[in-house]
Design a protein around this motif. Structure first.
Motif, PDB file in Angstrom:
ATOM      1  N   ARG A   1      28.953 -67.369 -33.611  1.00 40.12           N
ATOM      2  CA  ARG A   1      29.321 -65.958 -33.760  1.00 40.12           C
ATOM      3  C   ARG A   1      28.948 -65.178 -32.497  1.00 40.12           C
ATOM      4  NH1 ARG A   1      25.810 -62.262 -36.094  1.00 40.12           N
ATOM      5  NH2 ARG A   1      27.431 -61.511 -37.494  1.00 40.12           N
ATOM      6  N   SER A   2      27.884 -65.585 -31.810  1.00 37.33           N
ATOM      7  CA  SER A   2      27.540 -64.957 -30.539  1.00 37.33           C
ATOM      8  C   SER A   2      28.677 -65.128 -29.529  1.00 37.33           C
ATOM      9  CB  SER A   2      26.243 -65.562 -30.001  1.00 37.33           C
ATOM     10  OG  SER A   2      25.948 -65.067 -28.719  1.00 37.33           O
ATOM     11  N   ARG A   3      29.274 -66.309 -29.529  1.00 32.86           N
ATOM     12  CA  ARG A   3      30.404 -66.576 -28.628  1.00 32.86           C
ATOM     13  C   ARG A   3      31.676 -65.878 -29.083  1.00 32.86           C
ATOM     14  NH1 ARG A   3      31.458 -72.074 -29.820  1.00 32.86           N
ATOM     15  NH2 ARG A   3      32.717 -71.183 -31.512  1.00 32.86           N
ATOM     16  N   ASP A   4      31.986 -65.951 -30.366  1.00 36.42           N
ATOM     17  CA  ASP A   4      33.294 -65.532 -30.860  1.00 36.42           C
ATOM     18  C   ASP A   4      33.426 -64.034 -31.108  1.00 36.42           C
ATOM     19  OD1 ASP A   4      34.140 -68.139 -30.806  1.00 36.42           O
ATOM     20  OD2 ASP A   4      33.840 -68.489 -32.959  1.00 36.42           O
ATOM     21  N   TYR A   5      32.336 -63.333 -31.366  1.00 37.27           N
ATOM     22  CA  TYR A   5      32.432 -61.942 -31.799  1.00 37.27           C
ATOM     23  C   TYR A   5      32.058 -60.938 -30.719  1.00 37.27           C
ATOM     24  CZ  TYR A   5      32.681 -64.034 -36.500  1.00 37.27           C
ATOM     25  OH  TYR A   5      33.031 -64.771 -37.608  1.00 37.27           O
ATOM     26  N   THR A   6      31.675 -61.383 -29.526  1.00 40.22           N
ATOM     27  CA  THR A   6      31.302 -60.448 -28.458  1.00 40.22           C
ATOM     28  C   THR A   6      32.451 -60.324 -27.454  1.00 40.22           C
ATOM     29  OG1 THR A   6      30.179 -62.284 -27.333  1.00 40.22           O
ATOM     30  CG2 THR A   6      28.813 -60.801 -28.645  1.00 40.22           C
TER      31      THR A   6
ATOM     32  N   PRO B   1      34.711 -59.841 -24.082  1.00 40.85           N
ATOM     33  CA  PRO B   1      34.505 -60.305 -22.715  1.00 40.85           C
ATOM     34  C   PRO B   1      34.075 -59.160 -21.806  1.00 40.85           C
ATOM     35  CG  PRO B   1      36.839 -60.158 -23.198  1.00 40.85           C
ATOM     36  CD  PRO B   1      36.117 -59.920 -24.489  1.00 40.85           C
ATOM     37  N   ARG B   2      33.106 -59.438 -20.936  1.00 37.15           N
ATOM     38  CA  ARG B   2      32.655 -58.435 -19.978  1.00 37.15           C
ATOM     39  C   ARG B   2      33.508 -58.447 -18.723  1.00 37.15           C
ATOM     40  NH1 ARG B   2      26.951 -61.206 -20.320  1.00 37.15           N
ATOM     41  NH2 ARG B   2      28.486 -62.895 -20.333  1.00 37.15           N
ATOM     42  N   ASP B   3      34.045 -59.628 -18.388  1.00 33.48           N
ATOM     43  CA  ASP B   3      34.943 -59.767 -17.238  1.00 33.48           C
ATOM     44  C   ASP B   3      35.784 -61.016 -17.454  1.00 33.48           C
ATOM     45  OD1 ASP B   3      33.407 -62.078 -16.310  1.00 33.48           O
ATOM     46  OD2 ASP B   3      31.926 -60.639 -15.593  1.00 33.48           O
ATOM     47  N   ALA B   4      36.616 -61.335 -16.481  1.00 36.01           N
ATOM     48  CA  ALA B   4      37.567 -62.435 -16.629  1.00 36.01           C
ATOM     49  C   ALA B   4      36.907 -63.806 -16.699  1.00 36.01           C
ATOM     50  CB  ALA B   4      38.573 -62.404 -15.476  1.00 36.01           C
ATOM     51  N   SER B   5      35.638 -63.916 -16.309  1.00 31.78           N
ATOM     52  CA  SER B   5      34.964 -65.213 -16.329  1.00 31.78           C
ATOM     53  C   SER B   5      34.330 -65.549 -17.667  1.00 31.78           C
ATOM     54  CB  SER B   5      33.892 -65.269 -15.231  1.00 31.78           C
ATOM     55  OG  SER B   5      32.839 -64.356 -15.512  1.00 31.78           O
ATOM     56  N   ASP B   6      34.282 -64.587 -18.584  1.00 32.58           N
ATOM     57  CA  ASP B   6      33.713 -64.852 -19.911  1.00 32.58           C
ATOM     58  C   ASP B   6      34.657 -65.738 -20.725  1.00 32.58           C
ATOM     59  OD1 ASP B   6      31.313 -63.579 -19.690  1.00 32.58           O
ATOM     60  OD2 ASP B   6      31.901 -61.755 -20.728  1.00 32.58           O
ATOM     61  N   PRO B   7      34.108 -66.524 -21.677  1.00 37.59           N
ATOM     62  CA  PRO B   7      32.699 -66.569 -22.092  1.00 37.59           C
ATOM     63  C   PRO B   7      31.829 -67.372 -21.136  1.00 37.59           C
ATOM     64  CG  PRO B   7      33.993 -68.102 -23.383  1.00 37.59           C
ATOM     65  CD  PRO B   7      34.966 -67.365 -22.525  1.00 37.59           C
ATOM     66  N   LYS B   8      30.577 -66.933 -21.048  1.00 35.71           N
ATOM     67  CA  LYS B   8      29.586 -67.637 -20.243  1.00 35.71           C
ATOM     68  C   LYS B   8      28.207 -67.406 -20.864  1.00 35.71           C
ATOM     69  CE  LYS B   8      29.440 -63.955 -16.708  1.00 35.71           C
ATOM     70  NZ  LYS B   8      30.703 -63.252 -16.980  1.00 35.71           N
ATOM     71  N   PRO B   9      27.169 -68.124 -20.374  1.00 33.83           N
ATOM     72  CA  PRO B   9      25.853 -68.029 -21.027  1.00 33.83           C
ATOM     73  C   PRO B   9      25.309 -66.607 -21.074  1.00 33.83           C
ATOM     74  CG  PRO B   9      25.918 -69.946 -19.600  1.00 33.83           C
ATOM     75  CD  PRO B   9      27.192 -69.177 -19.338  1.00 33.83           C
ATOM     76  N   ASP B  10      24.685 -66.297 -22.196  1.00 36.37           N
ATOM     77  CA  ASP B  10      24.013 -65.021 -22.390  1.00 36.37           C
ATOM     78  C   ASP B  10      22.760 -64.995 -21.515  1.00 36.37           C
ATOM     79  OD1 ASP B  10      22.601 -62.799 -23.273  1.00 36.37           O
ATOM     80  OD2 ASP B  10      22.841 -63.242 -25.399  1.00 36.37           O
ATOM     81  N   PRO B  11      22.604 -63.991 -20.644  1.00 37.49           N
ATOM     82  CA  PRO B  11      21.404 -63.953 -19.791  1.00 37.49           C
ATOM     83  C   PRO B  11      20.103 -63.951 -20.586  1.00 37.49           C
ATOM     84  CG  PRO B  11      23.039 -62.377 -19.022  1.00 37.49           C
ATOM     85  CD  PRO B  11      23.526 -62.895 -20.342  1.00 37.49           C
ATOM     86  N   GLN B  12      20.110 -63.352 -21.794  1.00 31.23           N
ATOM     87  CA  GLN B  12      18.901 -63.300 -22.600  1.00 31.23           C
ATOM     88  C   GLN B  12      18.677 -64.574 -23.404  1.00 31.23           C
ATOM     89  OE1 GLN B  12      18.989 -59.723 -24.973  1.00 31.23           O
ATOM     90  NE2 GLN B  12      18.907 -58.380 -23.188  1.00 31.23           N
ATOM     91  N   ARG B  13      19.751 -65.283 -23.738  1.00 32.06           N
ATOM     92  CA  ARG B  13      19.670 -66.552 -24.477  1.00 32.06           C
ATOM     93  C   ARG B  13      20.625 -67.538 -23.816  1.00 32.06           C
ATOM     94  NH1 ARG B  13      19.622 -62.756 -28.769  1.00 32.06           N
ATOM     95  NH2 ARG B  13      17.762 -62.861 -30.090  1.00 32.06           N
ATOM     96  N   PRO B  14      20.218 -68.178 -22.735  1.00 32.43           N
ATOM     97  CA  PRO B  14      21.137 -69.033 -21.967  1.00 32.43           C
ATOM     98  C   PRO B  14      21.729 -70.189 -22.770  1.00 32.43           C
ATOM     99  CG  PRO B  14      19.145 -68.563 -20.707  1.00 32.43           C
ATOM    100  CD  PRO B  14      18.897 -68.070 -22.093  1.00 32.43           C
ATOM    101  N   GLU B  15      21.108 -70.531 -23.884  1.00 35.09           N
ATOM    102  CA  GLU B  15      21.654 -71.611 -24.716  1.00 35.09           C
ATOM    103  C   GLU B  15      22.881 -71.164 -25.505  1.00 35.09           C
ATOM    104  OE1 GLU B  15      18.828 -69.357 -27.413  1.00 35.09           O
ATOM    105  OE2 GLU B  15      18.945 -69.919 -25.287  1.00 35.09           O
ATOM    106  N   ARG B  16      23.186 -69.871 -25.505  1.00 31.13           N
ATOM    107  CA  ARG B  16      24.326 -69.338 -26.225  1.00 31.13           C
ATOM    108  C   ARG B  16      25.349 -68.758 -25.249  1.00 31.13           C
ATOM    109  NH1 ARG B  16      21.737 -65.852 -31.277  1.00 31.13           N
ATOM    110  NH2 ARG B  16      20.375 -67.504 -32.108  1.00 31.13           N
ATOM    111  N   LEU B  17      26.628 -68.885 -25.621  1.00 30.66           N
ATOM    112  CA  LEU B  17      27.685 -68.233 -24.870  1.00 30.66           C
ATOM    113  C   LEU B  17      27.973 -66.869 -25.468  1.00 30.66           C
ATOM    114  CD1 LEU B  17      30.233 -71.171 -24.413  1.00 30.66           C
ATOM    115  CD2 LEU B  17      28.578 -70.321 -22.744  1.00 30.66           C
ATOM    116  N   VAL B  18      28.442 -65.947 -24.651  1.00 32.14           N
ATOM    117  CA  VAL B  18      28.896 -64.632 -25.112  1.00 32.14           C
ATOM    118  C   VAL B  18      30.207 -64.301 -24.407  1.00 32.14           C
ATOM    119  CG1 VAL B  18      26.623 -63.692 -25.702  1.00 32.14           C
ATOM    120  CG2 VAL B  18      27.474 -63.471 -23.359  1.00 32.14           C
TER     121      VAL B  18
END
Length: 236
Positions: free
Chosen positions: A59-64, A66-83
């Motif tokens: 859900r972290s990956r699917d419901y957030t 995109p911040r830019d064209a390179s997303d999804p990519k690792p969450d800076p606060q939780r690198p084990e998750r994509l956002v």
């Protein structure tokens, strides 16, 4: 995918359909009494292959958004998750999951509604902003509009006044929600960013906005509190 359909359906008839994100948790919270109150409504839960109520990495990956064209990519606060994968998820929802679900129904959809809570509530609004017209009604419960420095509020500012077409929108939130993370933002009372979004969308032509604030409800409590009004809104 989870599906609940009316017990008596005439083949070829027309019925409203509600799509619920976080389908595992949503269907876990539905009760016979809630379903009996909306005998004409079909419900499709879009979930994950897990025994848990929430698949947090997915859900972290699917419901957030995109911040830019390179997303999804690792969450800076939780690198084990994509956002940042919401646009990819919404495209799959609209192009694959909705047609698949409705091909299995014995009736036609008169209206489509979409419901989501927390990050999924934010995804509901992202769906309205990026793919208007697919759903007729949008139900966002405690949407996480604080995410990424109010990213979705900034995106809303970029959308032309008439670009969203026509839609009915129901936003629900609690007056006692608090973030568990020590990082901000924090607030007292109803989330100010959600109230701001309600006010902004209310000014848009073609968008009918209603809202409900649950007294004494924290973030988790708004999910079950939202179900009865959400089902009624989708079924009307």
């Amino acid at each position: 995918m989870f599906v609940a359909t009316p017990m008596e359906v005439i083949a070829g008839s027309a019925r409203p359909v509600l799509y619920m994100l976080d389908g595992n948790a949503a269907f876990d919270a539905l009760t016979p009494g809630l379903l009996a109150a909306v005998p004409n409504l079909s419900i499709v839960g879009v979930g994950y292959d897990t025994n848990l109520r929430f698949d947090r990495p997915s859900r972290s990956r699917d419901y957030t958004p995109p911040r830019d064209a390179s997303d999804p990519k690792p969450d800076p606060q939780r690198p084990e998750r994509l956002v940042g994968g919401a646009s990819l998820f919404v495209a799959r929802l609209i192009n694959e999951l909705v047609p698949y679900a409705e091909a299995e129904l014995s009736f036609h959809a008169t209206t489509r509604s979409i419901w989501g809570h927390s990050l999924a509530g934010m995804c509901v609004l992202h769906t309205l902003f990026t793919r208007p017209g697919v759903f007729n009604r949008y139900i966002a419960v405690s949407p996480s509009l604080w995410w990424e420095d109010r990213l979705l509020l900034r995106r809303e500012e970029e959308i032309a006044a008439d670009q969203l077409g026509t839609a009915d929108l129901l936003i629900m939130l609690g007056d006692s929600e608090r973030r568990s993370s020590p990082e901000g933002p924090h607030w007292d009372g109803p989330a100010p960013h959600t109230l701001e979004m309600i006010e902004r969308l209310s000014q848009r032509p073609g968008i009918s906005v209603s809202h409900e604030i649950f007294a004494g409800a924290g973030h988790a409590a708004t999910l079950p509190a939202s179900l009865a009004p959400a089902l009624a809104f989708a079924a009307r």
